[in-house]
Design a protein around this motif. Structure first.
Motif, PDB file in Angstrom:
ATOM      1  N   UNK A  32       0.826  -1.218   0.000  1.00  0.00           N
ATOM      2  CA  UNK A  32       0.000   0.000   0.000  1.00  0.00           C
ATOM      3  C   UNK A  32       0.858   1.265   0.000  1.00  0.00           C
ATOM      4  N   UNK A  33       2.122   1.125   0.363  1.00  0.00           N
ATOM      5  CA  UNK A  33       3.013   2.283   0.535  1.00  0.00           C
ATOM      6  C   UNK A  33       2.386   3.318   1.475  1.00  0.00           C
ATOM      7  N   UNK A  34       1.654   2.820   2.456  1.00  0.00           N
ATOM      8  CA  UNK A  34       1.005   3.701   3.425  1.00  0.00           C
ATOM      9  C   UNK A  34       1.098   3.037   4.791  1.00  0.00           C
ATOM     10  N   UNK A  69       6.216  -3.466  -5.313  1.00  0.00           N
ATOM     11  CA  UNK A  69       6.658  -3.621  -3.920  1.00  0.00           C
ATOM     12  C   UNK A  69       7.522  -2.410  -3.592  1.00  0.00           C
ATOM     13  N   UNK A  70       7.229  -1.766  -2.455  1.00  0.00           N
ATOM     14  CA  UNK A  70       7.948  -0.561  -2.056  1.00  0.00           C
ATOM     15  C   UNK A  70       8.758  -0.822  -0.782  1.00  0.00           C
ATOM     16  N   UNK A 131      10.317   3.787  -2.086  1.00  0.00           N
ATOM     17  CA  UNK A 131      10.873   3.558  -3.430  1.00  0.00           C
ATOM     18  C   UNK A 131      10.538   2.137  -3.895  1.00  0.00           C
ATOM     19  N   UNK A 132      10.159   1.997  -5.159  1.00  0.00           N
ATOM     20  CA  UNK A 132       9.846   0.658  -5.659  1.00  0.00           C
ATOM     21  C   UNK A 132      11.115  -0.185  -5.757  1.00  0.00           C
ATOM     22  N   UNK A 133      11.009  -1.440  -5.287  1.00  0.00           N
ATOM     23  CA  UNK A 133      12.163  -2.350  -5.361  1.00  0.00           C
ATOM     24  C   UNK A 133      11.927  -3.499  -6.333  1.00  0.00           C
TER      25      UNK A 133
END
Ligand SMILES: [Zn+2]
Length: 289
Positions: A32-34, A69-70, A131-133
């Motif tokens: 969710x990056x949250x 995925x972040x 950051x996206x990995x």
């Protein structure tokens, strides 16, 4: 499994608390990056897998292949690898390990991101929170479902998978603790603890049983106290039998039954202390067992 005696079951709940100790800005969930918890279909610790017992050293988040995925927290990429069949880590498939920046007093820690479909980072690269990995996949021997497995390790950040360093990632990730449902009943000479959470937050890491007439017993899913440290899939171990209920992302209740066996025929009362992933201890008292 022997039949349980039907004794009135006492449910006690403790106060809920939301939970990000310390002053550091919260980390984010990797999908969710949250700060909102990603959907989980397995927590850390005992789980039912294919009808049997399994000790799960991570959190599982179902998502379609290609889902970004972040990084939950800044750090350095210390491993980017595809483990092939025959490799000792073959179940991990394509995986990334990030050595994270110190956070809330934890200096040496790392996270693994497993079963990936693609990478968007390289070895030794600095990554920032959010950051996206890479992307979700189902890579790895025996991995049939698309999901992200996230492992969390305290005490090493060298990219090695050290089983006994694995910890519940809810130590680090933000979430709201849900009151436990706890019952303790006597069945012959056994004490049967049923521990549930509805809705799931899957954050119990340590259970301490203090009977009125016997030595206290600790079951710790992180240090493996009360478990076989050489193989945490061994169950039962000592006089403790763990029976996880089946669980997936469609279930709202997460439940483990823990049977403390054979010593408790004369026990009349007991206290149970359950430690959650943020370190809060929740006490429960049972009398007239
Ligand atoms: Zn997993």
């Amino acid at each position: 499994m022997r039949a349980l005696l039907f004794i009135p079951i006492l449910f006690i709940t403790a106060c809920g608390s939301s939970s990000e100790p310390g002053d550091a800005p919260p980390v984010v969930w990797p999908l969710s990056k949250s700060t909102t918890m990603d959907t989980l279909n397995d927590g850390y610790g005992p789980r039912e897998l294919s009808g049997g017992y399994d000790f799960h050293r991570g959190l599982d988040m179902p998502a379609p292949t290609g889902t970004p995925i972040y990084a939950p927290l800044g750090g350095t990429v210390v491993r980017v690898e595809e483990a092939l069949p025959g490799d000792s880590l073959e179940r991990l498939g394509k995986f990334v390990i990030i050595a994270h920046d110190p956070h809330n007093g934890v200096d040496v820690h790392q996270m693994s991101f497993q079963h990936m479909n693609s990478f968007s980072v390289t070895l030794n690269q600095r990554v920032e929170k959010g950051q996206q990995i890479g992307t979700v996949g189902n890579s790895g021997v025996g991995i049939n479902t698309e999901h992200l497995h996230m492992g969390y390790f305290i005490g090493n950040n060298d990219g090695l998978i050290k089983r006994l360093n694995s910890r519940n990632a809810l130590r680090l990730l933000p979430y709201t603790h849900i009151d436990y449902g706890v019952s303790l009943t006597k069945s012959g000479s056994d004490l049967v603890l049923v521990l549930s959470q509805n809705p799931k937050s899957l954050d119990a890491v340590r259970i301490r049983l203090v009977p009125n007439d016997q030595t206290e017993v600790v079951l710790d899913f992180e240090t493996r106290e009360g478990m076989d440290v050489t193989d945490d899939d061994i169950n039962p171990y000592g006089n403790i039998l763990i029976t996880p209920a089946p669980f997936d992302q469609n279930d709202t209740i997460f439940q483990n039954t823990i049977t403390f066996q054979t010593l408790y025929a004369a026990t009349t009362s007991a206290e149970i202390f359950i430690t959650d992933a943020k370190g809060t201890v929740h006490p429960y008292t049972f009398s007239d067992l």
